[in-house]
Design an enzyme around this catalytic site. Structure first.
Site, short mmCIF file in Angstrom:
data_model
loop_
_atom_site.label_atom_id
_atom_site.label_comp_id
_atom_site.label_asym_id
_atom_site.label_seq_id
_atom_site.Cartn_x
_atom_site.Cartn_y
_atom_site.Cartn_z
N TYR A 1 -0.71 8.67 -13.98
CA TYR A 1 -0.13 7.47 -14.93
C TYR A 1 0.42 8.04 -16.04
O TYR A 1 1.18 7.38 -16.66
CB TYR A 1 -0.78 6.14 -14.76
CG TYR A 1 -1.01 5.77 -13.49
CD1 TYR A 1 -0.04 5.22 -12.39
CD2 TYR A 1 -2.51 5.66 -12.92
CE1 TYR A 1 -0.32 5.05 -11.36
CE2 TYR A 1 -2.70 5.06 -11.79
CZ TYR A 1 -1.56 4.91 -10.75
OH TYR A 1 -1.71 4.41 -9.40
N ALA B 1 -1.02 -2.43 -7.16
CA ALA B 1 -1.55 -2.30 -5.70
C ALA B 1 -1.13 -3.50 -5.19
O ALA B 1 -1.13 -3.49 -3.82
CB ALA B 1 -2.94 -2.38 -5.80
N ARG C 1 1.58 10.07 -2.27
CA ARG C 1 -0.09 9.82 -2.40
C ARG C 1 -0.74 9.11 -1.09
O ARG C 1 -0.21 9.58 -0.05
CB ARG C 1 -0.06 8.78 -3.63
CG ARG C 1 0.41 9.21 -4.78
CD ARG C 1 0.47 8.24 -5.92
NE ARG C 1 -1.04 7.89 -6.28
CZ ARG C 1 -1.59 6.91 -7.00
NH1 ARG C 1 -0.68 6.06 -7.60
NH2 ARG C 1 -2.76 6.81 -7.24
C1 DQA Z 1 1.78 1.97 -9.19
C2 DQA Z 1 1.54 2.66 -7.72
C3 DQA Z 1 0.31 1.80 -6.79
O1 DQA Z 1 0.06 2.28 -5.87
C4 DQA Z 1 -0.91 1.60 -7.75
O2 DQA Z 1 -1.85 0.67 -7.12
C5 DQA Z 1 -0.64 1.05 -9.17
C6 DQA Z 1 0.43 1.64 -9.95
C7 DQA Z 1 2.67 3.28 -9.89
O3 DQA Z 1 3.06 2.49 -11.03
O4 DQA Z 1 2.62 4.41 -9.66
O5 DQA Z 1 -1.30 0.45 -9.74
O6 DQA Z 1 2.61 0.78 -8.98
#
Ligand code: DQA
Length: 143
Positions: free
Chosen positions: A23, A76, A106
């Site tokens: 992230y 999520a 992913r």
């Molecule tokens: C997310 C991707 C989702 O799968 C994950 O649960 C997140 C972040 C992203 O910004 O890449 O919390 O939304």
């Protein structure tokens, strides 16, 4: 569009500390501040919550506002929340789904977005630029 509502869902308040290899190292505050600087002519309001109900309440609050676009990173809840998908269907304000990571590259459980079919569009995989691209699309909306 003149007003942009950015909604960030669960665990995004931990950006910077949370799995930085996925992230990034920037905090949510840093990213939101930079977006404000990139779009000085837009009125950008940012909201983050870890709670599904609070996200739905905000979608309802801005869901019938004129000249407004909603940028939503549902975290999520993207993969689980029929309630958020229903809220997006119920409102009139267009919603663009964003993800920092490429959810399709992913784990399989992240490949399915319950909100994608009811959003105006989706941007995934460009880090903070995902938000930028979504806002850029709204900036050009019906121009
Ligand atoms: C997310 C991707 C989702 O799968 C994950 O649960 C997140 C972040 C992203 O910004 O890449 O919390 O939304």
């Amino acid at each position: 569009m003149k007003k942009i509502i950015i909604i960030n869902g669960p665990n995004l308040n931990l950006l910077g500390k949370r799995e930085p290899e996925i992230y990034g190292k920037e905090t949510l505050q840093d990213i939101m501040a930079e977006l404000g600087e990139c779009f000085p002519s837009l009125d950008i309001f940012h909201f983050q919550s870890n709670s599904e109900g609070a996200i739905i309440d905000l979608l309802h609050e801005y869901g019938f506002a004129a000249n407004t676009g909603i940028v939503l990173n549902a975290g999520a809840y993207t993969h689980t929340s029929l309630a958020i998908a229903d809220a997006i269907s119920a409102i009139e304000t267009p919603v663009v789904e964003v993800h920092l990571s490429n959810i399709f590259a992913r784990e399989e459980i992240r490949h399915k977005s319950l909100i994608a079919p009811v959003c105006a569009g989706s941007v995934s995989g460009f880090g903070k630029m995902s938000y930028y691209l979504a806002i850029k699309a709204f900036e050009q909306w019906h121009k």
